[in-house]
Design a protein around this motif. Sequence first.
Motif, short mmCIF file in Angstrom:
data_model
loop_
_atom_site.label_atom_id
_atom_site.label_comp_id
_atom_site.label_asym_id
_atom_site.label_seq_id
_atom_site.Cartn_x
_atom_site.Cartn_y
_atom_site.Cartn_z
N PRO A 196 -60.19 5.37 -2.59
CA PRO A 196 -60.32 6.64 -3.33
C PRO A 196 -60.57 6.42 -4.81
O PRO A 196 -60.29 5.34 -5.35
CB PRO A 196 -58.94 7.30 -3.11
N ASP A 197 -61.10 7.43 -5.46
CA ASP A 197 -61.24 7.37 -6.92
C ASP A 197 -60.25 8.31 -7.61
O ASP A 197 -60.23 8.42 -8.83
CB ASP A 197 -62.67 7.65 -7.39
N LEU A 198 -59.39 8.98 -6.80
CA LEU A 198 -58.31 9.80 -7.35
C LEU A 198 -57.26 10.03 -6.26
O LEU A 198 -57.60 10.32 -5.11
CB LEU A 198 -58.83 11.16 -7.84
N ILE A 199 -55.99 9.89 -6.65
CA ILE A 199 -54.86 10.21 -5.76
C ILE A 199 -54.02 11.27 -6.45
O ILE A 199 -53.68 11.13 -7.63
CB ILE A 199 -54.00 8.97 -5.46
N ILE A 200 -53.67 12.33 -5.72
CA ILE A 200 -52.81 13.38 -6.26
C ILE A 200 -51.51 13.37 -5.47
O ILE A 200 -51.52 13.55 -4.24
CB ILE A 200 -53.48 14.76 -6.16
N LEU A 226 -49.40 3.33 -6.09
CA LEU A 226 -50.56 4.21 -5.98
C LEU A 226 -51.56 3.95 -7.10
O LEU A 226 -52.78 3.93 -6.88
CB LEU A 226 -50.12 5.68 -6.01
N GLN A 227 -51.04 3.71 -8.31
CA GLN A 227 -51.91 3.43 -9.45
C GLN A 227 -52.72 2.16 -9.26
O GLN A 227 -53.83 2.03 -9.78
CB GLN A 227 -51.06 3.31 -10.73
N GLN A 228 -52.18 1.20 -8.51
CA GLN A 228 -52.92 -0.03 -8.24
C GLN A 228 -54.09 0.21 -7.29
O GLN A 228 -55.05 -0.56 -7.27
CB GLN A 228 -51.98 -1.08 -7.65
N ILE A 229 -54.00 1.30 -6.53
CA ILE A 229 -55.07 1.63 -5.59
C ILE A 229 -56.16 2.44 -6.28
O ILE A 229 -57.36 2.17 -6.13
CB ILE A 229 -54.51 2.43 -4.39
N ALA A 230 -55.74 3.46 -7.05
CA ALA A 230 -56.71 4.35 -7.73
C ALA A 230 -55.98 5.14 -8.81
O ALA A 230 -54.75 5.23 -8.80
CB ALA A 230 -57.32 5.31 -6.72
N PRO A 231 -56.71 5.73 -9.76
CA PRO A 231 -56.06 6.60 -10.75
C PRO A 231 -55.25 7.67 -10.03
O PRO A 231 -55.73 8.32 -9.11
CB PRO A 231 -57.25 7.22 -11.50
N THR A 232 -54.00 7.84 -10.46
CA THR A 232 -53.07 8.74 -9.77
C THR A 232 -52.45 9.73 -10.74
O THR A 232 -52.05 9.36 -11.85
CB THR A 232 -51.95 7.93 -9.09
N VAL A 233 -52.40 10.99 -10.32
CA VAL A 233 -51.69 12.00 -11.11
C VAL A 233 -50.53 12.53 -10.26
O VAL A 233 -50.68 12.78 -9.07
CB VAL A 233 -52.61 13.16 -11.56
#
Length: 321
Positions: A126-130, A143-150
């Motif tokens: 993914p390019d974003l995780i919510i 999660l941040q290691q996988i993709a940008p996370t908010v």
Amino acid sequence: MQKSKKVRTFGGGILILLFTIMMVLSGCNTSQTKEAEKTSAETKNQEIRTIKHEMGETEIKNTPKKIVTLELSFVDSLNALGMKPIGISDDNKKEMITKLVGHEMDYTSVGTREQPNLEVISSLQPDLIIADAERHKGIYKDLQQIAPTVILKSRESTYQENLDSFKTIAKAVNQEEAAEKRLSEHEKTIKELKAQLTVDSNMTVLPAVVRDTSFQAHTSSSYDGELLERMGLKNAIQQEQPHAEMNLEQLVEIDPDVLLLANNEGKLLTDEWKDNPLWKDLKAVKNGQVYSVDRDLWTRYRGVVSAEAIAKDTLKMLGEE
């Protein structure tokens, strides 16, 4: 006569030449305008946006296309913006997502909301995780290691906090203008539905989740409780904590005019109460004002689209002009 004819021919030639030059210049301007618009759109997509959320700040470059959502309200938010995630924590219940968005949707289940599968999430690239503030703070770094996370409020959010999360999601996915328009439509819809309600201003309502061993009242600070107050209805429990576990004696003390019960599947605590004189003496029971509401819609989905559906449900149950 020949001289006059030459003058006219020469003048006509100048006019044709000027017209041709104007057309060329106009074509150049149109081309330049289109090119400028294209460049502006590309620049917008390539901007780095800093998104503030519950765990700090996250930088997001470009417009995310491959989004993973770990709570149902975030699916609702993307749906309201005309977008769909590639991965969803759906508690392994695809039918729940179909009901949420109104149609079958192609996506990958990433497990439960309580324990999302990090390996599956990573495989989706993914390019974003919510993710949810309450459930997923502990795995934020993973999660941040996988993709940008908010990280945003969802599970324990109020109605207003949910709207704020919607705005943050819109910024993260580069859809702020669309979100502003959708929120304007949402506000109009809620106001119109509120105007159709004809109930006593002193009437009290109490939404609650009923399980086999518990009765969890949703107060004025809960998602559905605050939404109902926006509709002009008074919650029977006014407090800052969103939920209150209650027994039958405590419920009798509050004695709401209306009960809106989101029942779990299977055996319910209220089944045990129904033969009790205390239950039978409740105003809501005596006046036939006990309603069963959809568990998913009222307590799990939470979002712009779902809030409108709850408001319409309320209007159907409590009457309209």
